[in-house]
Design an enzyme around this catalytic site. Sequence first.
Site, PDB file in Angstrom:
ATOM      1  N   LYS A   1       0.821  -1.220   0.000  1.00  0.00           N
ATOM      2  CA  LYS A   1       0.000   0.000   0.000  1.00  0.00           C
ATOM      3  C   LYS A   1       0.846   1.257   0.000  1.00  0.00           C
ATOM      4  CE  LYS A   1      -3.405  -2.582   2.511  1.00  0.00           C
ATOM      5  NZ  LYS A   1      -2.575  -3.796   2.612  1.00  0.00           N
TER       6      LYS A   1
ATOM      7  N   GLU B   1     -15.670 -16.136  -6.583  1.00  0.00           N
ATOM      8  CA  GLU B   1     -16.341 -15.769  -5.316  1.00  0.00           C
ATOM      9  C   GLU B   1     -17.744 -15.247  -5.617  1.00  0.00           C
ATOM     10  OE1 GLU B   1     -13.325 -13.282  -3.226  1.00  0.00           O
ATOM     11  OE2 GLU B   1     -14.146 -14.158  -1.390  1.00  0.00           O
TER      12      GLU B   1
HETATM   13  C1  6MZ Z   1     -11.226 -11.220  -1.808  1.00  0.00           C
HETATM   14  C2  6MZ Z   1     -10.034 -10.589   0.051  1.00  0.00           C
HETATM   15  C3  6MZ Z   1     -10.798 -11.473   0.859  1.00  0.00           C
HETATM   16  O1  6MZ Z   1      -3.882  -7.374   1.605  1.00  0.00           O
HETATM   17  O2  6MZ Z   1      -4.496  -5.584   3.221  1.00  0.00           O
HETATM   18  N1  6MZ Z   1      -9.158  -9.978   0.848  1.00  0.00           N
HETATM   19  N2  6MZ Z   1     -10.247 -10.478  -1.267  1.00  0.00           N
HETATM   20  N3  6MZ Z   1     -12.001 -12.055  -1.104  1.00  0.00           N
HETATM   21  C4  6MZ Z   1     -11.837 -12.211   0.226  1.00  0.00           C
HETATM   22  N4  6MZ Z   1     -12.681 -13.058   0.893  1.00  0.00           N
HETATM   23  C5  6MZ Z   1     -13.426 -12.718   2.033  1.00  0.00           C
HETATM   24  N5  6MZ Z   1     -10.337 -11.378   2.114  1.00  0.00           N
HETATM   25  C6  6MZ Z   1      -9.319 -10.477   2.088  1.00  0.00           C
HETATM   26  O3  6MZ Z   1      -5.419  -7.913   3.492  1.00  0.00           O
HETATM   27  C7  6MZ Z   1      -6.758  -7.487   3.316  1.00  0.00           C
HETATM   28  C8  6MZ Z   1      -7.125  -7.480   1.851  1.00  0.00           C
HETATM   29  O4  6MZ Z   1      -7.157  -8.814   1.338  1.00  0.00           O
HETATM   30  C9  6MZ Z   1      -8.184  -8.956   0.375  1.00  0.00           C
HETATM   31  C10 6MZ Z   1      -8.866  -7.602   0.247  1.00  0.00           C
HETATM   32  O5  6MZ Z   1      -8.279  -6.892  -0.813  1.00  0.00           O
HETATM   33  C11 6MZ Z   1      -8.524  -6.939   1.578  1.00  0.00           C
HETATM   34  O6  6MZ Z   1      -8.542  -5.532   1.522  1.00  0.00           O
HETATM   35  P1  6MZ Z   1      -4.152  -7.041   3.042  1.00  0.00           P
HETATM   36  O7  6MZ Z   1      -3.070  -7.474   3.968  1.00  0.00           O
END
Ligand code: 6MZ
Length: 362
Positions: free
Chosen positions: A100, A227
Site C-alpha cells: 500500500k 467468489e
Molecule cells: C477477496 C479478500 C478477501 O492485503 O491488506 N481480501 N479479497 N475475497 C476475500 N474473501 C473474504 N479477504 C481479504 O489484506 C486485506 C485485503 O485482502 C483482500 C482484500 O483486498 C482486503 O482488503 P491485506 O493485507
Amino acid sequence: MEWLVSMPKVELHAHLNGSIRDSTLLELARVLGEKGVIVFSDVEHVIRKDDRSLVEVFKLFDLIHILTTDHKTVTRITKEVVEDFAAENVVYLELRTTPKRNDSKGMSKRSYMEAVVEGLRAVTTVDIDFLPHKLDARASANSSSANHSSHETKRKKIYVRLLLSIDRRETTEAAMETVKLALEMRDLGVVGIDLSGNPIVGEWRTFLPALKFAQEQGLYTTLHCGEVPNHEEIRSMLDFQPQRIGHACCFDEEEWRKLKSSKIPVEICLTSNIRTDTISSIDIHHFVDLYNVNHPLVLCTDDSGVFATSLSKEYKLASSSFGLGKREMFELARTGVEFIFADDGVKQELREIFNSAAKKLE
Ligand code: 6MZ
C-alpha cells in the site's frame, strides 16, 4: 480438537490484514480514537462483530487499513500473525498482503513491504525461515542446524513466504508496479502474486498484463476465482492457468469440468465462504465433491481475524462436517506441501516434518 492443533499444517491462503488479533485491532482503534482520527465507539462494534456479508467484509477492510497502515503497525501485525499461526503448529505459512502507498505516512509500496519483512525478522517465539535457500546458502545451513537443534529443544520452527496481492480496485499500472516489486523482493522471500479484493469491483482484463508478466518472469500466481458467479471471468482465469486458485464457489458444470481436468489446486476457505454467504450451507460445500474426485485441495483460513477462525478450527469444521477421521485429516494437511510456492528444498524439509509426524500417528 487437540490433535488438530498439534498436527503440522500448511497455510496457503491468509491475508495479513484479515488475520489480525481482535485485541490488537481494538487497541489500535482506541489509540486513533484518542487522537480524534476515528470515533472509537463507532468502530468497536464493527470489529467485535463476526458475522458479516461479503459487502460488509470489504467495508471492514477499509476500516482495518485506516488502523494499520503505518510502518510500525505493519511490522507489529506481521510479527503477531506469524506467531499466532506458529502457535497452532502451522509449519509453513504463505502470507499474502497488498502493498500500500500512503503518502501521509511517507509510505510507498516498497516501504510497506519492507515493514512486513521487518515483522518477519521480529518474530521471537519461534524460529523462522523466510529467505530463499538457494540465494542464502548460509541462512539455509543455519536454518537446518536450527532445525536440528529445534528438534532437540522442541523449539518450534515456521517457514514463511510472501505473496504480493493486487487489489481489484487497482489500475493496470499499479498492478504492474506490484509485480515489479515482487520481482525485486524475491531474495526477501516473495514467491508470487495474488489477485484479490472485492470480486464485484474491477475487470479481469485490467490485471491480465501484469499477471502475464509475473508468470513470464517465473513468479507463481494464485487468483481469487469464482467468489461471485462471473462466468466469463472464471473461464478466462482458468485459461490463464494460475498455479492455484482461491475459493471456486460459484462455478457452473462446464467450469467444474474445466477445473477438474486442469488439476489446478484450490485453496478452500470454509468459514469465510459460509460467513459471507458465498456458500449457503456447509453440507453443500464443493469441498466434498472435489475431495471425492481427489482434486488437489488445501484448507485455509482466508481471514482468521475477520472470521474469528484458525487453521485448526477449519480442520475441525471439515472433519466434523464431512466425517473425516484423524488419518484423512493428516493426509489432507500433508498433501498441501505439494502446492506450496517455495523452492524444492523447503518442500523436501516439509515432507520430512510430515513423515516424522506420521510415525507418531501410528
Ligand atoms: C477477496 C479478500 C478477501 O492485503 O491488506 N481480501 N479479497 N475475497 C476475500 N474473501 C473474504 N479477504 C481479504 O489484506 C486485506 C485485503 O485482502 C483482500 C482484500 O483486498 C482486503 O482488503 P491485506 O493485507
